[in-house]
Design a protein around this motif. Structure first.
Motif, short mmCIF file in Angstrom:
data_model
loop_
_atom_site.label_atom_id
_atom_site.label_comp_id
_atom_site.label_asym_id
_atom_site.label_seq_id
_atom_site.Cartn_x
_atom_site.Cartn_y
_atom_site.Cartn_z
N ARG A 58 -13.43 -0.46 12.30
CA ARG A 58 -11.98 -0.73 12.23
C ARG A 58 -11.38 -0.98 13.62
N PRO A 77 -2.89 5.41 12.11
CA PRO A 77 -3.16 4.88 10.76
C PRO A 77 -4.03 5.84 9.96
N GLU A 81 -8.14 -3.31 13.79
CA GLU A 81 -6.98 -2.67 13.17
C GLU A 81 -6.46 -1.52 14.03
N LEU A 82 -7.37 -0.66 14.46
CA LEU A 82 -6.95 0.50 15.26
C LEU A 82 -6.38 0.07 16.61
N HIS A 87 -2.69 -0.96 16.53
CA HIS A 87 -1.80 0.20 16.53
C HIS A 87 -1.77 0.86 17.91
N SER A 141 0.60 11.34 2.91
CA SER A 141 0.10 10.87 4.21
C SER A 141 -0.51 11.98 5.05
N ARG A 194 5.47 6.57 15.62
CA ARG A 194 4.30 5.69 15.56
C ARG A 194 3.08 6.55 15.21
#
Length: 684
Positions: free
Chosen positions: A255, A159, A258-259, A262, A205, A156
């Motif tokens: 964000r 992001p 979104e964060l 996660h 990434s 995991r």
């Protein structure tokens, strides 16, 4: 963060993970985790955690970022040559919430746990490193950077943009900041860190590294935290890297939703993995305790089987000895021997024989008991036996205190604007508490049944003292007469069912027993006893040594002798009479011889049958007498056997102890299996 965003769908993965964690850790542990996440979900801005090795410059970097934002630096953000950060403390600044954590590899497990807990709640991560990069704790830091730290099989990662590797204290690398040499060192450091991360995160990434100088030449190190201002950092705006880092951090402020999504997945992934480890540990302990109890039961059954075999062999040996001695006495007794002499001789012979048997049989039982006790003591240190013994001790303590239920662990209260910290270590305690709570509840609901089951275990030392070691005399049972040496048989006539009449006549050619009068007088009376065996005086009743006597006067009459066939009828009339006389006389002679031979054979067969009947009656009388004498001689020995059997069977755990533990083992198996399956379904 809006309430709509904080709301969870009923069937999403995180909800199923929370339910599975509850099955392992119990309501208390799950409530603590739920409260911790509720506090995280209510935070309106992203949480940025400063994470890295000790003395990597995390606090100095935080002080600089807060001062540049115009935020008052809290007093706990102190820097010195000593270890200063002991807890995960938080402060809001510039639309972000910063959390400073204790350094890794500090030698204090509590510091590491606090840092790990903060990491599980981070929306973004400042991975603060020194010039050595990941070399300080390469496997762990790589796991954090790639996300495998949260789940080894289903990583995991943070992001894009939420993981910011930062290499600090560039002003101490030996090159003057702002020079070409310094810039070259910065480029080399970034390339080296990229080379360390790229093979694990993927070239596209891999996050870009920031090389910063948070406090050039430590000019602001001595300034009190509350007085720090941007002007305390007059140098380095062009080369200290702080501006680029602040720009990347400020991009995170918009964000939050979104964060946070996660973060929620990482939070439940990490805690579900920790709960799975705790559940597996509890399951292993329960299985070890059950295995230890089963081994204890099997060992006790094995010792009991050995005791049964030894008892059967000793009993058979006693009866064989008695039959042999009785047969020898009967065969050797002269017909004219008086009854008193025969009785004394019988007592002496049998006292010697049974006394030696009793000593050997008792010693064998004591040897088995001693061996069972020694083997049990040697096996007590085995892991499974220790686990089961600890479980029994907990049940004993529960019954002593009469506590129906232990207090639940404190559930953290949810503060809407504050952090609720729950370490990963306490999850193991929560899982253990849940197992113990269920067992306590069961035993508290059935106290009498549990007390009966524990009776044998709480008296173990007393039982061990009751069984003497080999070579020691056995103490008399507490509920028996004080004279264990008196082994009496039943009183009564030796052959009250006509046994004396069944004995062979003394005048018979194959008789070996005394005549009827001697046998009848040879049975000792109940008051006559002057013999003693190896265990003390033993009085014998009259029928204990009653020997087979002669049969009643006169044997049953045999078949009457056959009269010789006489001549039948007269000679036939006519002229053939004379011719038949010779043939008739020859027939009569043959018939007479035939009848005589038949009578002789019948008498011999009758004699053999009578001898067999006498021998059978003699054996039956000896067998009956053997059983009655053996019953008297075995009485105290059987009490010793019964006491030894009770001590051995006390090692068999009762169902009242085994069933709750077995039920808890089965519950843990289901809960661990469910949690493992849920973690395997983690969306990629």
């Amino acid at each position: 963060m809006s309430a709509a965003h904080a709301a969870r769908e009923p069937h999403d993965w995180a909800s199923r993970a929370e339910t599975a964690v509850r099955e392992v850790t119990g309501p208390a542990g799950a409530a603590a985790l739920a409260g911790s996440w509720a506090a995280i979900a209510l935070r309106p801005v992203p949480t940025v955690v400063l994470y890295g090795p000790q003395n990597a410059g995390k606090t100095s970097l935080l002080r600089r970022l807060l001062a540049e934002d115009g935020t008052t630096v809290p007093g706990w953000a102190a820097v010195s040559a000593r270890k200063e950060t002991f807890a995960a403390d938080a402060v809001e600044s510039g639309g972000l919430r910063y959390v400073d954590t204790p350094g890794l590899m500090s030698g204090d497990p509590l510091h590491t746990e606090r840092a790990e807990t903060a990491l599980a709640e981070a929306d973004a991560l400042l991975l603060v490193l020194n010039r050595r990069g990941l070399a300080a704790d390469r496997p762990h830091l790589l796991a954090v950077a790639t996300g495998s730290h949260f789940h080894a099989d289903r990583p995991r990662p943070f992001p894009a943009g939420a993981l910011l590797p930062v290499v600090t204290m560039a002003d101490r690398w030996g090159a003057d900041p702002g020079t070409e040499e310094f810039d070259e060192l910065v480029r080399e450091t970034r390339s080296a860190l990229h080379a360390q991360l790229a093979p694990h995160t993927g070239e596209r990434s891999t996050p870009a590294a920031h090389v910063v100088v948070a406090d050039p030449y430590q000019m602001a190190a001595g300034v009190p935290a509350g007085e720090l201002r941007p002007e305390h950092y007059p140098l380095g705006d062009a080369w200290d890297g702080i501006a680029a880092l602040r720009s990347a951090l400020h991009a995170l402020a918009g964000r939050t939703a979104e964060l946070r999504a996660h973060t929620r997945t990482r939070f439940w992934t990490r805690h579900a993995a920790a709960a799975l480890d705790a559940g597996r540990a509890e399951l292993a302990e329960a299985e070890a305790a059950l295995a230890g109890a089963c081994r204890q039961r099997d060992r006790a059954l094995l010792h009991e089987a050995r005791l049964d075999a030894a008892c059967a062999a000793a009993s058979a040996r006693l009866r064989a000895l008695l039959r042999e001695e009785l047969a020898r006495l009967v065969d050797a007794a002269p017909p004219a021997e008086i009854a008193e002499a025969l009785r004394r001789r019988a007592e002496n012979r049998l006292a010697t024989t049974t006394g030696a048997w009793r000593a050997a049989a008792a010693e064998e039982v004591r040897r088995l008991a001693f061996a069972a006790r020694a083997e049990t003591a040697a096996a007590a240190a085995a892991a499974g036996n220790e686990a089961f013994a600890a479980y029994v001790d907990e049940v004993v303590e529960l019954l002593r205190s009469d506590a129906a239920e232990a207090p639940e662990p404190t559930v953290p209260q949810v503060a809407p604007a504050g952090a609720v910290w729950l370490g990963l270590g306490p999850l193991a305690l929560a899982a253990r508490h849940e197992t113990r709570r269920r067992l306590r509840e069961h035993h508290a609901e059935h106290p009498e049944e549990t007390r009966r089951a524990l009776a044998d275990f709480t008296a173990g030392e007393a039982r061990d003292g009751d069984t003497p070691a080999p070579g020691q005399a056995a103490p008399p049972p507490a509920d028996t007469a004080p004279d264990p040496g008196a082994w009496h048989t039943e009183t009564g006539p030796a052959a009250d069912d006509g046994g004396a009449a069944d004995q062979p006549d003394a005048s018979a050619s194959d008789a070996t027993a005394p005549d009827a009068s001697a046998s009848g007088a040879s049975a000792p009376d109940a008051s006559a006893s002057d013999a003693s065996d190896a265990y003390g005086p033993a009085g014998y009743s009259a029928d204990a040594y009653g020997f087979p006597g002669a049969p009643a006067a006169g044997l049953p009459p045999g078949p009457p002798p056959h009269a010789p066939a006489g001549r039948g009828g007269g000679a036939p009339a006519g002229h053939a009479a004379e011719a038949m006389v010779g043939l008739v006389e020859e027939a009569l002679v043959f018939a007479a011889w035939y009848h005589l031979e038949r009578r002789t054979r019948k008498q011999a067969a009758d004699t053999a049958r009578e001898a067999a009947r006498r021998a059978a009656r003699r054996r039956a009388a000896i067998d009956d007498l053997t059983e009655r004498i053996a019953a008297g001689r075995e009485e105290d020995w059987l009490r010793l056997v019964a006491a030894t059997r009770t001590a051995i069977r006390a090692g068999i755990p009762a169902d009242a102890l085994m069933e709750p533990l077995r039920a808890e083992r089965d519950r843990l198996r289901r809960a661990v299996g469910t949690l493992d399956r849920v973690l395997g379904e983690l969306p990629l």
